[in-house]
Design an enzyme around this catalytic site. Structure first.
Site, PDB file in Angstrom:
ATOM      1  N   GLY A  46      -2.078   4.326   1.069  1.00 40.92           N
ATOM      2  CA  GLY A  46      -1.999   2.809   1.411  1.00 40.92           C
ATOM      3  C   GLY A  46      -2.953   2.831   2.916  1.00 40.92           C
ATOM      4  N   GLN A  51      -5.444  -0.241  11.043  1.00 43.55           N
ATOM      5  CA  GLN A  51      -5.863   1.136  11.195  1.00 43.55           C
ATOM      6  C   GLN A  51      -7.254   1.532  11.424  1.00 43.55           C
ATOM      7  OE1 GLN A  51      -3.215   1.914   7.764  1.00 43.55           O
ATOM      8  NE2 GLN A  51      -2.794   4.058   9.125  1.00 43.55           N
ATOM      9  N   CYS A  91       1.915   8.516   8.043  1.00 46.43           N
ATOM     10  CA  CYS A  91       1.006   7.537   8.613  1.00 46.43           C
ATOM     11  C   CYS A  91      -0.140   8.139   8.884  1.00 46.43           C
ATOM     12  CB  CYS A  91       1.607   6.673   9.477  1.00 46.43           C
ATOM     13  SG  CYS A  91       0.511   5.320  10.084  1.00 46.43           S
ATOM     14  N   LEU A  92      -1.339   7.819   8.448  1.00 41.91           N
ATOM     15  CA  LEU A  92      -2.806   8.177   8.660  1.00 41.91           C
ATOM     16  C   LEU A  92      -3.078   8.412  10.221  1.00 41.91           C
ATOM     17  CD1 LEU A  92      -4.910   7.022   5.382  1.00 41.91           C
ATOM     18  CD2 LEU A  92      -3.877   9.267   6.007  1.00 41.91           C
ATOM     19  N   HIS A 133       5.235  -0.832   4.850  1.00 43.81           N
ATOM     20  CA  HIS A 133       4.740  -0.235   5.969  1.00 43.81           C
ATOM     21  C   HIS A 133       3.469  -0.819   6.370  1.00 43.81           C
ATOM     22  CE1 HIS A 133       3.498   4.368   7.489  1.00 43.81           C
ATOM     23  NE2 HIS A 133       2.225   3.271   7.459  1.00 43.81           N
ATOM     24  N   GLU A 134       2.575  -1.115   5.317  1.00 47.03           N
ATOM     25  CA  GLU A 134       1.240  -1.681   5.679  1.00 47.03           C
ATOM     26  C   GLU A 134       1.582  -3.148   6.411  1.00 47.03           C
ATOM     27  OE1 GLU A 134      -0.778   0.417   5.383  1.00 47.03           O
ATOM     28  OE2 GLU A 134       0.091   1.807   3.694  1.00 47.03           O
ATOM     29  N   HIS A 137       1.924  -2.580   9.914  1.00 47.02           N
ATOM     30  CA  HIS A 137       0.555  -2.416  10.547  1.00 47.02           C
ATOM     31  C   HIS A 137       0.058  -3.712  10.840  1.00 47.02           C
ATOM     32  CE1 HIS A 137       0.296   2.011  10.896  1.00 47.02           C
ATOM     33  NE2 HIS A 137       0.228   1.756   9.273  1.00 47.02           N
TER      34      HIS A 137
END
Ligand code: GNR
Ligand code: NI
Length: 167
Positions: A46, A51, A91-92, A133-134, A137
C-alpha cells in the site's frame, strides 16, 4: 510514469493532514499511476499520498500475491467497522521495523475512483489492515503511534542504528 521519493520517519511532513481531492483530472490519474509504480517498485502492499509528500486524500493498495489487483481510493471514509485483528505491520516510511498492531477486522469504506465515481467496499483481514494503515497516513498518523512508548523507543532506536550502519 515515474517513481516518487518516499518520506522516512522522523520527517515532520509525515504528520501533515491531507486535504480532500476536488478535481478529478488527468493530473490526478498521472499521480495515481506514479503511486502504483512507486508502491510496486518498493515492494509495498500500500502507499498513501502523504508518504510521497502530496497532501491529498489518495491511497493505493495491492494485497494480492500476484501483484495484479491494484486498488486506488480517493477521499476514503470509514462508514462502519467491527471486530479486531492483530497483524504484524511494516511501513515504507520505517524501513526494517515491524510491530504487531490491533485494528478493526472488517471495514466498510466509501471512496471515489480516479473519475470521481463512488466506490463502496467492505473488506476484511489483511486488506482491511492495509486500508486502515493508509488512511492513518492521510490523517498524519503512523503505525508506531499505537505502540507503548517503551516498544516504540526500542524499535526507533533499532531503525536509527540500521540507518547509520547502511549510511
Ligand atoms: O508495504 C507495506 N506492508 C504492510 C504490511 C503490514 C501492514 C501494513 C503494510 S503497509 C506497507 C506500505 C506502507 O507503508 N504503506 O503506508
Ligand atoms: Ni505506511
Amino acid at each position: 510514469m515515474s517513481t516518487l521519493a518516499i518520506l522516512e520517519f522522523p520527517d515532520p511532513r509525515l504528520r501533515t493532514v491531507a486535504a480532500p481531492v476536488t478535481v478529478f483530472d488527468a493530473e490526478l490519474k498521472q499521480f495515481v499511476a506514479d503511486m502504483y509504480e512507486t508502491m510496486y517498485a518498493a515492494n509495498g502492499v500500500g502507499l498513501a499520498a502523504t508518504q510521497v509528500n502530496v497532501h491529498k486524500r489518495v491511497l493505493v493498495a495491492d494485497m494480492s500475491d500476484d501483484r495484479n489487483a491494484p486498488l486506488a481510493l480517493i477521499n476514503p471514509e470509514i462508514l462502519e467497522k467491527d471486530g479486531q485483528q492483530v497483524y504484524q505491520e511494516g511501513c515504507l516510511s520505517f524501513p526494517g521495523i515491524y510491530a504487531d498492531v490491533t485494528r478493526a477486522l472488517r471495514v466498510k469504506v466509501r471512496a471515489q475512483d480516479v473519475d470521481g465515481k463512488e466506490i463502496l467496499i467492505e473488506v476484511e483481514g489483511p486488506l482491511a489492515v492495509c486500508i486502515q494503515h493508509e488512511m492513518d497516513h492521510l490523517a498524519g498518523k503512523v503505525f508506531v503511534d499505537y505502540l507503548s512508548p517503551l516498544k516504540r523507543g526500542m524499535l526507533l532506536k533499532r531503525m536509527e542504528k540500521q540507518r547509520k550502519a547502511s549510511a
